[in-house]
Enzyme design. Structure first.
Site, PDB file in Angstrom:
ATOM      1  N   GLU A  39       0.855  -1.191   0.000  1.00 60.09           N
ATOM      2  CA  GLU A  39       0.000   0.000   0.000  1.00 60.09           C
ATOM      3  C   GLU A  39       0.897   1.250   0.000  1.00 60.09           C
ATOM      4  O   GLU A  39       1.954   1.258   0.642  1.00 60.09           O
ATOM      5  CB  GLU A  39      -0.841  -0.035   1.297  1.00 60.09           C
ATOM      6  CG  GLU A  39      -1.795   1.123   1.495  1.00 60.09           C
ATOM      7  CD  GLU A  39      -2.580   0.980   2.812  1.00 60.09           C
ATOM      8  OE1 GLU A  39      -2.082   0.347   3.769  1.00 60.09           O
ATOM      9  OE2 GLU A  39      -3.704   1.500   2.880  1.00 60.09           O
ATOM     10  N   LYS A 110      -9.635   2.569  -1.851  1.00 61.78           N
ATOM     11  CA  LYS A 110      -9.905   1.918  -0.560  1.00 61.78           C
ATOM     12  C   LYS A 110     -11.187   2.466   0.074  1.00 61.78           C
ATOM     13  O   LYS A 110     -11.275   3.663   0.380  1.00 61.78           O
ATOM     14  CB  LYS A 110      -8.717   2.185   0.357  1.00 61.78           C
ATOM     15  CG  LYS A 110      -8.694   1.394   1.650  1.00 61.78           C
ATOM     16  CD  LYS A 110      -7.441   1.781   2.454  1.00 61.78           C
ATOM     17  CE  LYS A 110      -7.164   0.840   3.589  1.00 61.78           C
ATOM     18  NZ  LYS A 110      -5.957   1.254   4.355  1.00 61.78           N
ATOM     19  N   CYS A 145      -5.230  -3.770   2.291  1.00 62.10           N
ATOM     20  CA  CYS A 145      -4.879  -3.704   3.706  1.00 62.10           C
ATOM     21  C   CYS A 145      -6.083  -3.887   4.633  1.00 62.10           C
ATOM     22  O   CYS A 145      -6.615  -4.981   4.740  1.00 62.10           O
ATOM     23  CB  CYS A 145      -4.135  -2.399   3.971  1.00 62.10           C
ATOM     24  SG  CYS A 145      -3.149  -2.462   5.482  1.00 62.10           S
TER      25      CYS A 145
HETATM   26  C1  ACM Z   1      -4.057  -0.192   6.990  1.00 56.96           C
HETATM   27  O1  ACM Z   1      -5.116  -0.238   6.364  1.00 56.96           O
HETATM   28  N1  ACM Z   1      -3.034   0.482   6.512  1.00 56.96           N
HETATM   29  C2  ACM Z   1      -3.902  -0.904   8.262  1.00 56.96           C
END
Ligand code: ACM
Length: 270
Positions: A39, A110, A145
């Site tokens: 990420e 995200k 993530c």
């Molecule tokens: C995350 O989503 N960076 C824990």
């Protein structure tokens, strides 16, 4: 068989050039058909204001996009990379997926923002992507993530045909190491987690990133595991055809046995 690589390294906060150089160096001799990076791998993670992130955001045609597209062409590989994105004056914590011969990346934003990400990023508004590659005969799903805490994400990707779920990550807890294998088992898919290492400090608060990048097979077993620190490129062979048969014994088939009519409405409501 298809080779999958996960890249673990320690991005330098705010230094895109250094991060692209590190990625180029780590991948120099790697041969794989699918490459998963962490990420926010071009920027580092811990931003608390839009002003500090602004010089690093990407859009198709940008510096990092050019770099990854060239890499995809040179390696003839699918490249899944977490990058900060700018679109319509908003910033998103996104994953761009690059494919050889296809100049436009697939973008996933995200939807589940972790911790202080919400000070900087808008929640994502894209569909959960499953990228079908006829040349490799594989379907790649993408999650990002903190999505791991929402089993709906991997379930939707698997229902849409994903055989491997690529998960760029900047994970700061250890709980995911119990749960990612479950995401693999419950959907009978491979899960490839590219986590970053190192730490970042902002306003006196330090975040420690946990490394331990991993590829889990459709039975939840680790095919390869990285150490908790340092630069590590895992390369494993996978057979996506295993994931097409959702039976786990002579009688049960995990997707056929689902009862969406019983839990569909409540999942939507709450
Ligand atoms: C995350 O989503 N960076 C824990």
């Amino acid at each position: 068989m298809i080779r999958v690589a996960t890249v673990q390294f320690t991005p330098v906060l705010g230094d895109r050039e250094a991060n692209l150089d590190a990625i180029a160096r780590l991948l120099d001799s790697v041969e794989a058909e699918i490459i998963v990076l962490p990420e926010l791998c071009t920027s580092g993670y811990y931003f608390v204001s839009k002003e500090e992130l602004a010089p690093l955001v990407e859009a198709p045609g940008g510096v990092a996009c050019g770099f990854f597209q060239r890499l995809a062409e040179a390696k003839q590989a699918i490249i899944v990379a977490g990058v900060p994105e700018a679109a319509d004056g908003r910033f998103y914590n996104s994953v761009f997926t690059f494919r050889p011969g296809i100049p436009e990346p697939v973008i996933y934003r995200k939807p589940h923002l972790f911790y202080k990400e919400r000070f900087v990023f808008e929640p994502g508004d894209t569909a959960f992507p499953v990228i079908r590659d006829e040349r490799l005969d594989v379907s790649v799903g993408v999650m990002l993530c903190y999505d791991w805490r929402f089993p709906e994400v991997s379930r939707v990707l698997a229902l849409e045909g994903a055989e491997i779920i690529a998960c760029p990550s900047n994970l700061v807890t250890d709980a995911w190491r119990k749960v990612m294998p479950a995401r693999a088992i419950e959907n009978k898919v491979y899960v490839a987690v590219a986590n970053r290492a190192g730490s970042e400090t902002k306003e006196g608060e330090r975040l420690d990133f946990k490394g331990c990048s991993a590829v889990y097979d459709p039975f939840g077993e680790p095919v390869a595991l990285a150490a908790s620190s340092g630069d590590v490129v895992l390369v494993v062979e996978i057979d996506p055809r295993i994931c097409r048969d959702k039976r786990f014994n002579a009688v049960n088939e995990i997707f056929a046995d689902r009862r969406p009519e019983l839990y569909g409405a409540i999942c939507r409501k709450r």
